[in-house]
Design a protein around this motif. Sequence first.
Motif, PDB file in Angstrom:
ATOM      1  N   GLY A 127       0.772  -1.226   0.000  1.00 26.20           N
ATOM      2  CA  GLY A 127       0.000   0.000   0.000  1.00 26.20           C
ATOM      3  C   GLY A 127       0.807   1.280   0.000  1.00 26.20           C
ATOM      4  O   GLY A 127       2.006   1.295   0.273  1.00 26.20           O
ATOM      5  N   ASP A 128       0.100   2.377  -0.323  1.00 33.06           N
ATOM      6  CA  ASP A 128       0.676   3.718  -0.457  1.00 33.06           C
ATOM      7  C   ASP A 128       1.831   3.727  -1.457  1.00 33.06           C
ATOM      8  O   ASP A 128       2.936   4.186  -1.172  1.00 33.06           O
ATOM      9  CB  ASP A 128       1.117   4.276   0.899  1.00 33.06           C
ATOM     10  CG  ASP A 128      -0.066   4.754   1.739  1.00 33.06           C
ATOM     11  OD1 ASP A 128      -1.191   4.783   1.202  1.00 33.06           O
ATOM     12  OD2 ASP A 128       0.132   5.088   2.920  1.00 33.06           O
ATOM     13  N   LEU A 129       1.532   3.206  -2.626  1.00 33.55           N
ATOM     14  CA  LEU A 129       2.490   3.287  -3.729  1.00 33.55           C
ATOM     15  C   LEU A 129       2.733   4.756  -4.085  1.00 33.55           C
ATOM     16  O   LEU A 129       3.859   5.179  -4.322  1.00 33.55           O
ATOM     17  CB  LEU A 129       1.940   2.525  -4.931  1.00 33.55           C
ATOM     18  CG  LEU A 129       2.901   2.170  -6.046  1.00 33.55           C
ATOM     19  CD1 LEU A 129       3.978   1.234  -5.542  1.00 33.55           C
ATOM     20  CD2 LEU A 129       2.159   1.529  -7.213  1.00 33.55           C
ATOM     21  N   TYR A 130       1.647   5.520  -4.083  1.00 29.05           N
ATOM     22  CA  TYR A 130       1.726   6.954  -4.336  1.00 29.05           C
ATOM     23  C   TYR A 130       1.497   7.727  -3.040  1.00 29.05           C
ATOM     24  O   TYR A 130       0.997   7.190  -2.045  1.00 29.05           O
ATOM     25  CB  TYR A 130       0.678   7.383  -5.362  1.00 29.05           C
ATOM     26  CG  TYR A 130       0.886   6.818  -6.750  1.00 29.05           C
ATOM     27  CD1 TYR A 130       2.031   7.117  -7.475  1.00 29.05           C
ATOM     28  CD2 TYR A 130      -0.081   6.013  -7.349  1.00 29.05           C
ATOM     29  CE1 TYR A 130       2.216   6.621  -8.758  1.00 29.05           C
ATOM     30  CE2 TYR A 130       0.093   5.516  -8.633  1.00 29.05           C
ATOM     31  CZ  TYR A 130       1.240   5.824  -9.334  1.00 29.05           C
ATOM     32  OH  TYR A 130       1.422   5.330 -10.600  1.00 29.05           O
ATOM     33  N   ASP A 131       1.800   9.027  -3.095  1.00 31.30           N
ATOM     34  CA  ASP A 131       1.600   9.859  -1.915  1.00 31.30           C
ATOM     35  C   ASP A 131       0.230  10.507  -1.894  1.00 31.30           C
ATOM     36  O   ASP A 131      -0.231  10.951  -0.852  1.00 31.30           O
ATOM     37  CB  ASP A 131       2.684  10.947  -1.842  1.00 31.30           C
ATOM     38  CG  ASP A 131       2.635  11.696  -0.536  1.00 31.30           C
ATOM     39  OD1 ASP A 131       2.736  11.044   0.522  1.00 31.30           O
ATOM     40  OD2 ASP A 131       2.468  12.936  -0.557  1.00 31.30           O
ATOM     41  N   ARG A 132      -0.425  10.595  -3.026  1.00 28.86           N
ATOM     42  CA  ARG A 132      -1.761  11.180  -3.056  1.00 28.86           C
ATOM     43  C   ARG A 132      -2.577  10.555  -4.178  1.00 28.86           C
ATOM     44  O   ARG A 132      -2.032   9.906  -5.060  1.00 28.86           O
ATOM     45  CB  ARG A 132      -1.703  12.692  -3.204  1.00 28.86           C
ATOM     46  CG  ARG A 132      -0.930  13.239  -4.383  1.00 28.86           C
ATOM     47  CD  ARG A 132      -0.917  14.771  -4.325  1.00 28.86           C
ATOM     48  NE  ARG A 132      -0.286  15.377  -5.475  1.00 28.86           N
ATOM     49  CZ  ARG A 132       0.989  15.696  -5.558  1.00 28.86           C
ATOM     50  NH1 ARG A 132       1.803  15.415  -4.545  1.00 28.86           N
ATOM     51  NH2 ARG A 132       1.475  16.284  -6.641  1.00 28.86           N
ATOM     52  N   ALA A 133      -3.891  10.784  -4.107  1.00 31.94           N
ATOM     53  CA  ALA A 133      -4.806  10.139  -5.044  1.00 31.94           C
ATOM     54  C   ALA A 133      -4.544  10.551  -6.481  1.00 31.94           C
ATOM     55  O   ALA A 133      -4.750   9.758  -7.407  1.00 31.94           O
ATOM     56  CB  ALA A 133      -6.253  10.453  -4.654  1.00 31.94           C
TER      57      ALA A 133
END
Length: 377
Positions: free
Chosen positions: A48-54
């Motif tokens: 999870g949390d591959l990216y920092d924001r949607a």
Amino acid sequence: MPRLLHTSDWHLGRFFHREDMLVAQAAFVDHLVETVRSERVDCVLVSGDLYDRALPPVDAVHLCGEALRRLTAEKVRVVVISGNHDSARRLGFGADLMDAAGAHLRTDPETVGRPVLLDDGTAIYGIPYLEPEVVRGRWELTERGHTAALTEAMRRIRADLAGRGGRSVVLAHAFVTGGEASDSERDIAIGGVANVPMGVFEGVDYAALGHLHRSQRLSDTVRYSGSPLAYSFSEDEHVKGSWLVDLGATVHAEFVEAPVPRRIKRIPGRIDDLLTGEQWAAYEDYWLQITLTDTERPAGAMDRLRRRFPHVLALAFEPEDTVDTGGRSWAERIQGRSDTEIACDFVAEVRGTPPDEAERALLDEAFEHQRREEAAR
């Protein structure tokens, strides 16, 4: 015996204060690919949390695509779940197509009971971050909160596993009781109490957790990999990396340290000592959070400090000689005092020195103007 590499919380696209971390994140991807190659890893787990924001920036999406392409080129399977920072729908776009290439994106709660099967039959179950109020109605849960949502997800996994047998691994993005948080995780308490008991994951051989940024072992079979890079100064004592996990008769896990782009440190002191003291020489190339303890706030502090410490990113002021309020409330402390006196105390607190006569006269004039305005209404 399958060999897994457990990682999480890449937060692609994130800044560390004013520093763009994309180059450091790309270096971590290089390290990850080299580890997969040198350690003969069978499956990479990204919890999870591959990216920092949607809505991640374009260059972060490009780096993610490059990472998946390079990993699958090594003939390794990759299982990724969405975290609370990710947009599940955006991250999960094209998941069915990517399955064929060996990159398995698990972002839909309805897929929690459908494993990715490794060549030896090991079942890898991905539990994306579950927003409790979203799945409560869909799954007809009688209780609210993260524990209820994860309990139902694990019930579905155990039901599938009962008819399958063999080794099993679960990826989950959650705050498990006993884990130690830092300042850089986003609060997930909305939708119910954030903590879930470790016992939720009983019945599987290994639980690869994400969300908390410190690498930690809750038990031999339940671990957080932590983030591969520090994203707050509260992580200055963290050792970053991934878990290399062998699923044999027992679980054996070895920590693989990640490259450090620049060390971080929190240091306190008076400005003159920081600028001249030999004990601070070791931190001249660090990213720093400096807390000044001078009785009065030094003028031009950041510019002066950066002459010796060019990578100061954060500056705070906590004077050693603080005023003792004697336990009195704010209302008690201002009782009988004029507006100007209260404002002068505020200036002294923030700046470290009280206003001079000209500044006090300006404050008097401002309050008098405000009183005339109110009287005219």
